[in-house]
Design an enzyme around this catalytic site. Structure first.
Site, PDB file in Angstrom:
ATOM      1  N   GLU A 118       0.801  -1.229   0.000  1.00  0.00           N
ATOM      2  CA  GLU A 118       0.000   0.000   0.000  1.00  0.00           C
ATOM      3  C   GLU A 118       0.836   1.283   0.000  1.00  0.00           C
ATOM      4  OE1 GLU A 118      -2.945  -0.257   3.098  1.00  0.00           O
ATOM      5  OE2 GLU A 118      -3.997  -1.902   2.103  1.00  0.00           O
ATOM      6  N   GLU A 235      -5.451  -8.296  -0.865  1.00  0.00           N
ATOM      7  CA  GLU A 235      -6.225  -8.204   0.368  1.00  0.00           C
ATOM      8  C   GLU A 235      -7.676  -7.920   0.020  1.00  0.00           C
ATOM      9  OE1 GLU A 235      -4.844  -5.340   3.226  1.00  0.00           O
ATOM     10  OE2 GLU A 235      -2.763  -6.010   3.149  1.00  0.00           O
TER      11      GLU A 235
END
Length: 534
Positions: A118, A235
């Site tokens: 991220e 995810e």
């Protein structure tokens, strides 16, 4: 586990039986988040040595995955200094990957590397492109053929995908994180500011909810095909404070839909707040396990909607305005029933250019569908939401990313209004951190009324409308004051719009099969019916 500052810091240490359990359930790979950049694991001084004992601990865990016949992804998870000062700590970051690559270079293809989890903050999309390319070059010195996962800037989701540059390398995998609708998946999350009002948000597996997912991934599918790069959903998950029925429905749909697209996926997570295993009792949330691995693709719940607002730019701005904050520079014209927004100079903040309309009336406890069509003169991303028109300017709907290109696309998302009634809410597009020309049209907000038809539709009843013959071959005849129709195939694709002549709809050119028809009355109320074309 290893994403924590120390293995035991968050009360969820690794156990030797975990990977065998995961394999026995039917999973084929695991993703191991690792925070390398923390006291005791690395040196902050050149040459930035990783503690050999920690490298050996990770080696032990990787070997356990191999023993269970699992593939395993290891990553660089939390690295806050990179997000704050990417140029200042680049040498340290690259040194760490050089050491990781060298230490694990003799493992076979069942070990994969993910360069950074991220990317965000000051590691902008542009800087991330160069950062990844340099890290990949370091990794390739010792691992020339290893599969390496490339994530997306701005927290790993779909929003910054148009700005991602893929290096010329045949062994890359695009990894995307997906937590939409965010107000559902993160309701009550202690680390998310003001998430308690979202408690009670449900996901009901409606046709509109399924279509929202499909619309959000349109660009990703095209991107994957254009660059010939496979997609991994690194995810996805819904926090434990969501109701279990909704978690199961959401998880089941996404797992099967991802597989249908050819995506690999990793559920977040195994044994903590989003997880399906309780390490204290050694028990599983079996319904969630079944949703991930066993349940078939779920058929959607069919819904009806009533129009709240539809844009009309034929005579001007229709109450919309463009707000531009320095240093951004942008202008707007309205033509061909479109809003044409020219972004000459972007900034680093999306809200520095906002296209918005106020005086949207929302009611607490009601569900809404937001949709729009858009394109751009180049690949770029923007964010859309419905929220407050006064400070603190909070979003009611969450923030929906939309990736635009030269191809016209339709976008949808749904939300539950959890706050008090607001007759002056605003419909917003943030686009301050991109450059180019954006075209927006058919901007709509509709109320979803499948559970509230008596109150919202007043005297309108679905039985007021009939279609016949059903099954049909050449024409359907409609009774009940219908003024517009849309026909969808059973995958949700719009195959016919309009075409109502008197009371007749020509279906002669539709292939044989099962269809869904949307029938709209003059007051905006809609009803959906199924029919069979012979």
């Amino acid at each position: 586990m290893f994403e924590a500052p120390s293995e035991n810091a968050w009360g969820n240490p690794f156990r030797d039986d975990y990977f065998q359990r995961i394999a026995e359930l039917g999973f084929s790979h695991v993703r191991l988040p690792i925070t390398w950049e923390t006291d005791g694991r690395v040196s902050y001084q050149s040459p930035y040595t990783i503690n050999p004992s920690f490298l050996n601990r990770i080696k032990y865990v990787i070997d356990k995955a191999y023993e269970a016949d699992l593939m395993i992804i290891i990553n660089m998870h939390h690295h806050e200094d990179v997000f704050e000062d990417p140029e200042g700590v680049k040498d340290r970051f690259l040194s760490q990957w050089s050491q990781i690559g060298d230490f694990f270079k003799d493992y076979n293809e069942r070990l994969l590397f993910e360069v950074l989890n991220e990317p965000h903050g000051n590691l902008s999309p542009e800087k991330w492109n160069s950062y990844f390319a340099e890290a990949l070059e370091v990794i390739r010195e010792t691992n020339p053929d290893r599969a390496v996962l490339i994530g997306v800037a701005q927290y790993g989701g779909l929003g910054a995908l148009p700005q991602l540059k893929i290096p010329n390398d045949p062994n890359l995998i695009l990894t995307i994180h997906y937590y939409e609708p965010f107000q559902f998946t993160h309701q009550g999350a202690e680390w998310v500011s003001n998430s308690d009002p979202w408690l009670g948000t449900v996901w009901e597996n409606t046709d509109l909810e399924q279509r929202a997912v499909e619309s959000q991934f349109q660009y990703a599918l095209e991107f994957s095909q254009q660059h010939q790069i496979p997609v991994n959903i690194g995810e996805f998950g819904a926090y434990s404070k969501a109701d279990m029925e909704s978690r199961v429905l959401w998880t089941n749909f996404l797992a099967r839909w991802f597989e249908k697209q050819g995506f690999s996926w990793a559920y977040w997570e195994f044994s903590s707040g989003f997880g399906f295993f309780d390490p204290n009792t050694n028990t599983y949330l079996q319904s969630l396990v079944d949703a991930l691995l066993l349940n078939e693709f779920p058929e959607p719940v069919i819904t009806s909607t009533v129009d709240i607002y539809t844009s009309d730019f034929t005579l001007g701005n229709d109450g919309w305005s463009l707000s531009v904050t320095s240093p951004a520079v942008a202008g707007i014209v309205y033509e061909n029933n479109e809003a044409k927004i020219s972004i000459d100079s972007p900034s680093d903040q999306g809200w520095h250019i906002q296209f918005q309309k106020g005086n949207i009336s929302l009611k607490k406890g009601r569900r809404y569908l937001v949709s729009f069509d858009g394109k751009a003169d180049q690949n770029l991303g923007l964010t859309s939401y419905v929220g407050m028109s006064v400070s603190p300017w909070a979003s009611y709907s969450g923030y929906a990313a939309a990736s635009l290109s030269k191809n016209e696309r339709h976008f949808e998302f749904t939300f539950l209004m959890n706050e008090a009634d607001d007759s002056q809410a605003r419909f917003v597009f943030d686009m301050g951190n991109v450059a180019g020309t954006v075209y927006l049209y058919n901007l709509k907000i509709e109320e979803i009324v499948e559970e509230r038809s008596e109150e919202v539709l007043s005297s309108f009843k679905s039985e007021d409308i009939s279609i016949y013959p059903n099954p049909g071959n050449e024409f359907l005849r409609v009774k009940g004051g219908v003024v517009d129709v849309e026909i969808f195939d059973y995958s949700g694709k719009l195959v016919k719009k309009g075409g109502l002549s008197g009371q007749l709809i020509n279906i002669e050119n539709l292939p044989a099969g099962l269809y869904l028809i949307s029938l709209q009355k003059a007051d905006g109320a809609k009803s959906f019916k199924r029919f069979v074309k012979h």
